[in-house]
Design a protein around this motif. Structure first.
Motif, PDB file in Angstrom:
ATOM      1  N   VAL A   1      46.209  44.233  36.327  1.00  0.00           N
ATOM      2  CA  VAL A   1      45.349  43.149  36.803  1.00  0.00           C
ATOM      3  C   VAL A   1      45.312  43.152  38.332  1.00  0.00           C
ATOM      4  N   GLU A   2      46.471  43.322  38.969  1.00  0.00           N
ATOM      5  CA  GLU A   2      46.522  43.376  40.440  1.00  0.00           C
ATOM      6  C   GLU A   2      45.643  44.510  40.965  1.00  0.00           C
ATOM      7  N   GLU A   3      45.776  45.668  40.308  1.00  0.00           N
ATOM      8  CA  GLU A   3      45.023  46.853  40.738  1.00  0.00           C
ATOM      9  C   GLU A   3      43.512  46.624  40.568  1.00  0.00           C
ATOM     10  N   ASN A   4      43.148  45.869  39.529  1.00  0.00           N
ATOM     11  CA  ASN A   4      41.727  45.614  39.231  1.00  0.00           C
ATOM     12  C   ASN A   4      41.147  44.549  40.157  1.00  0.00           C
ATOM     13  N   GLY A   5      42.037  43.772  40.779  1.00  0.00           N
ATOM     14  CA  GLY A   5      41.616  42.648  41.640  1.00  0.00           C
ATOM     15  C   GLY A   5      42.309  41.405  41.129  1.00  0.00           C
ATOM     16  N   PRO A   6      43.115  40.745  41.988  1.00  0.00           N
ATOM     17  CA  PRO A   6      43.911  39.605  41.515  1.00  0.00           C
ATOM     18  C   PRO A   6      43.045  38.473  40.959  1.00  0.00           C
ATOM     19  N   LEU A   7      43.663  37.649  40.124  1.00  0.00           N
ATOM     20  CA  LEU A   7      42.946  36.496  39.564  1.00  0.00           C
ATOM     21  C   LEU A   7      42.489  35.593  40.697  1.00  0.00           C
ATOM     22  N   THR A   8      41.277  35.050  40.579  1.00  0.00           N
ATOM     23  CA  THR A   8      40.764  34.151  41.616  1.00  0.00           C
ATOM     24  C   THR A   8      40.818  32.699  41.169  1.00  0.00           C
ATOM     25  N   CYS A   9      41.039  32.474  39.867  1.00  0.00           N
ATOM     26  CA  CYS A   9      41.112  31.113  39.307  1.00  0.00           C
ATOM     27  C   CYS A   9      42.429  30.997  38.536  1.00  0.00           C
ATOM     28  N   PRO A  10      42.872  29.763  38.244  1.00  0.00           N
ATOM     29  CA  PRO A  10      44.052  29.637  37.375  1.00  0.00           C
ATOM     30  C   PRO A  10      43.782  30.369  36.064  1.00  0.00           C
ATOM     31  N   PRO A  11      44.800  31.091  35.535  1.00  0.00           N
ATOM     32  CA  PRO A  11      44.542  31.900  34.337  1.00  0.00           C
ATOM     33  C   PRO A  11      44.036  31.072  33.158  1.00  0.00           C
ATOM     34  N   ILE A  12      43.018  31.585  32.502  1.00  0.00           N
ATOM     35  CA  ILE A  12      42.465  30.912  31.324  1.00  0.00           C
ATOM     36  C   ILE A  12      43.333  31.291  30.124  1.00  0.00           C
TER      37      ILE A  12
END
Ligand SMILES: [Fe+2]
Length: 330
Positions: free
Chosen positions: A56-67
């Motif tokens: 997930v970090e490599e793909n781009g970190p989460l921008t919102c609280p995790p769903i």
């Protein structure tokens, strides 16, 4: 020999797998595809268990609280998911160009429902794949499935831009086909991510569902997916074992996103869409399908770049395996 095998696969697939019954066909197809894709199945499960955060970090970190999906579903009306604003903007261009023009032929299966997406849109409107492959979307989907998913390449198509319109319905007034309750069985487990592209109310014929626990209880009581049991169920039958108050209509303003385990939750939609309904439907599945569609249907190909993250590559290409990472590392 191959042609005979293909014909047999199609025969087992036709009429919602009625030859052997849905559950029997699923077992057979699951075993066949499990052997065929054993390396990929193992890799996607191991990577999920040991490296999900890193991917997930490599793909781009989460921008919102995790769903978090609960009871087979999650609703996000925050309008904050990445690329959603661009998806909505691009959707207006597609609706202006193609909306309201019937593409299904008279008497067609699901005449009230048409997918206006074209393969060329993948390049023309990259916002859709960017949204579909964003970490904020992939994280909850992977958590629900328990492995790194792929976009479905046969049925249903991984990306659909659908219009439901009562004007196109050849049999108005009487629910039929996907306007009746069913649970998707083509590839179990699978998750849909549905995005409302226009404000949706009851008159749009909303996607309508029953959460997981209630669906599974009803399915067991009705012996659903058994041989000689129908795939599509009437309201009368379903409401003989389910309180209709438990049914949820996906009615929200434009930009609402529903994460739903469509292979575990009863659902129907597009009923009497007197106001046309426009919806994006993304289908996330495992590589081990529970049908034989890949043996006789042409498979969708999603564009992949060398620079894409591993998570994105796995979503766009179901055949990728460890050897591909090793080649890249050289
Ligand atoms: Fe369905």
């Amino acid at each position: 020999m191959e042609a005979i095998f293909r014909r047999l696969a199609k025969r087992l697939h036709d009429n919602h797998s009625s030859t052997l019954g849905i559950a029997n066909t699923m077992r057979l197809a699951g075993a066949y595809n499990g052997v065929r894709f054993r390396r990929q199945v193992k890799m996607r499960r191991e990577l999920y268990q040991t490296q999900l955060s890193a991917l997930v970090e490599e793909n781009g970190p989460l921008t919102c609280p995790p769903i978090e999906m609960k009871d087979g579903c999650a609703l996000d009306t925050s309008m904050r998911l990445p690329y959603l604003d661009r998806v909505l903007e691009d959707s207006e261009k597609i609706i202006a160009e193609r909306g309201g023009k019937r593409t299904t032929s008279t008497g067609a299966y699901r005449s009230y429902f048409q997918d206006v997406w074209t393969p060329a849109d993948l390049e023309k409107y990259p916002s859709f794949l960017d949204f579909a492959t964003s970490s904020d979307v992939l994280y909850p989907v992977s958590r629900c499935l328990g492995f790194i998913p792929t976009l479905s390449t046969t049925t249903p198509n991984g990306i659909r831009f659908v219009e439901s319109n009562a004007e196109f319905d050849d049999r108005p007034g009487k629910p039929h086909d996907s306007q009746l309750h069913h649970i998707d069985f083509y590839t179990v487990p699978s998750v849909y991510v549905l995005v409302l592209l226009r404000d949706t109310v009851h008159e749009n014929g909303p996607w309508t569902y029953l959460p997981r626990a209630a669906s599974q209880k009803a399915a067991a009581e009705l012996k659903y997916w058994s041989r000689k049991r129908p795939f599509r169920l009437s309201d009368e039958l379903v409401y003989s074992v389910v309180d209709p108050k438990q049914i949820i209509e996906f009615c929200h303003p434009r930009g609402a996103v529903l994460f739903i385990e469509s292979s575990a939750c009863f659902h129907y939609g597009s009923r009497n869409s007197v106001k046309p309904r426009f919806q994006l439907m993304l289908a996330y599945t495992g590589v081990r399908r529970t049908d034989f569609s890949e043996l006789f249907m042409e498979q969708n190909v999603f564009p992949m770049r060398e620079t894409d993250s591993r998570l994105r590559k796995m979503l766009l290409n179901k055949n990728i395996d460890r050897a591909d990472w090793l080649v890249q590392k050289k």
